[in-house]
Scaffold this motif. Structure first.
Motif, PDB file in Angstrom:
ATOM      1  N   THR A 104       0.832  -1.201   0.000  1.00 50.32           N
ATOM      2  CA  THR A 104       0.000   0.000   0.000  1.00 50.32           C
ATOM      3  C   THR A 104       0.868   1.253   0.000  1.00 50.32           C
ATOM      4  O   THR A 104       2.012   1.242   0.480  1.00 50.32           O
ATOM      5  N   PHE A 106       0.365   3.713   1.863  1.00 48.36           N
ATOM      6  CA  PHE A 106       0.561   4.026   3.277  1.00 48.36           C
ATOM      7  C   PHE A 106       1.814   3.335   3.821  1.00 48.36           C
ATOM      8  O   PHE A 106       2.649   3.963   4.476  1.00 48.36           O
ATOM      9  N   ASP A 107       1.929   2.028   3.562  1.00 46.56           N
ATOM     10  CA  ASP A 107       3.079   1.285   4.077  1.00 46.56           C
ATOM     11  C   ASP A 107       4.382   1.770   3.454  1.00 46.56           C
ATOM     12  O   ASP A 107       5.405   1.874   4.136  1.00 46.56           O
ATOM     13  N   GLN A 137      -3.964   7.030   7.178  1.00 48.74           N
ATOM     14  CA  GLN A 137      -3.703   5.797   7.933  1.00 48.74           C
ATOM     15  C   GLN A 137      -2.782   6.140   9.100  1.00 48.74           C
ATOM     16  O   GLN A 137      -1.734   6.749   8.907  1.00 48.74           O
ATOM     17  N   TYR A 139      -0.365   4.918  12.300  1.00 43.25           N
ATOM     18  CA  TYR A 139       0.502   3.822  12.743  1.00 43.25           C
ATOM     19  C   TYR A 139       1.018   4.118  14.150  1.00 43.25           C
ATOM     20  O   TYR A 139       1.194   5.293  14.527  1.00 43.25           O
ATOM     21  N   PRO A 145      -0.477  -0.710  12.070  1.00 43.99           N
ATOM     22  CA  PRO A 145      -1.624   0.172  11.824  1.00 43.99           C
ATOM     23  C   PRO A 145      -2.514   0.307  13.053  1.00 43.99           C
ATOM     24  O   PRO A 145      -2.756  -0.659  13.782  1.00 43.99           O
ATOM     25  N   ASP A 148      -8.507   1.556  10.855  1.00 45.17           N
ATOM     26  CA  ASP A 148      -8.584   1.291   9.425  1.00 45.17           C
ATOM     27  C   ASP A 148      -8.213   2.537   8.628  1.00 45.17           C
ATOM     28  O   ASP A 148      -8.323   3.667   9.122  1.00 45.17           O
ATOM     29  N   PRO A 149      -7.803   2.364   7.373  1.00 49.79           N
ATOM     30  CA  PRO A 149      -7.604   3.529   6.518  1.00 49.79           C
ATOM     31  C   PRO A 149      -8.910   4.312   6.406  1.00 49.79           C
ATOM     32  O   PRO A 149     -10.004   3.736   6.470  1.00 49.79           O
TER      33      PRO A 149
END
Length: 241
Positions: A104, A106-107, A137, A139, A145, A148-149
């Protein structure tokens, strides 16, 4: 193991090659990414990505036939952009009979923030949705995480964040971080991560080296695509075509 990382999910285009033994994949990207190329661009990645990947492989003395897997950002991000890298990754993977690993945005952004900069603080990744509402998102300090996104209305973001993260230090990252910061101005110890906030194919490749292969890799959307359907009777009355 050789892993080619690709990214066109937001406002950049990047490719990188990760090389190393599979068991070393968790040892960090800096010592293992041998070549990377990147260019900021909001459009035109379709013409640039594959030549960029070829440059990366050529400099590393490798070719597509030497790859063991492809890692690619799957979103969220620009609808057209993220599909460019995903289509290229799938094409190479089918031709070489190797797996694709989806990462993702995000990651990719979160893991691109150095551990020394995170310093154990919660990290909020904000990706530009090209609308008023950013993709978000949260963390924890170990990059697990929290929640949820989400894509909340800007006015609702402080409340959304408060429900997930108590007051205290917070680090913002991503290409929408600077625009998000004023909405959180009432929060003490707020800081912006260094860098341009774009996903980096070097990070994507490193994550792809250590994550399971063989899972479905599809675009990750937080809202439906912006599609305008033709009006009934358009194009010579071919409604429903």
């Amino acid at each position: 193991m050789k892993v080619l990382g690709l990214d066109t999910a937001t406002s950049g285009c990047s490719a990188a090659l990760w090389e190393g033994a599979a068991e070393d994949a968790g040892q960090g990207r800096s010592a293992r990414v041998t070549v990377r190329r990147s260019a900021p661009m909001a459009r035109g990645q379709a013409e640039v990505l594959v030549p960029l990947a070829q440059e990366v492989l050529a400099e590393a003395g490798a070719g597509f036939a030497d790859l063991d897997r492809i890692a690619v950002t799957v979103g969220p991000g620009a609808f057209t952009g993220l599909r460019i890298a995903l289509a290229a990754a799938r094409g190479i993977a089918v031709a070489r009979d190797i797996p694709v690993v989806g990462i993702t945005s995000f990651d990719a952004i979160a893991h691109g923030v150095p551990e020394t900069e995170r310093a154990g603080r919660p990290l909020l990744v904000a990706v530009d949705s090209r609308r008023a509402e950013p993709f978000l998102q949260l963390y924890d300090g170990a990059l697990a995480p929290l929640g949820d996104p989400a894509m909340p209305d800007p006015a609702a973001i402080p409340g959304w964040l408060a429900a997930l993260c108590p007051p205290g230090p917070l680090l913002l990252a991503g290409d929408a971080a600077a625009a998000l910061a004023p909405l959180l101005a009432g929060r003490a110890e707020l800081a912006l991560a260094a860098g341009d906030g774009l996903p980096d194919a070097a990070v994507v490749a490193a994550l792809g080296a250590r994550r399971p292969a063989g899972l479905p890799v599809d675009p990750f959307y937080l809202r439906p695509p912006d599609v305008t359907l033709p009006k009934a009777g358009a194009q010579g009355g071919r409604a429903g075509a």
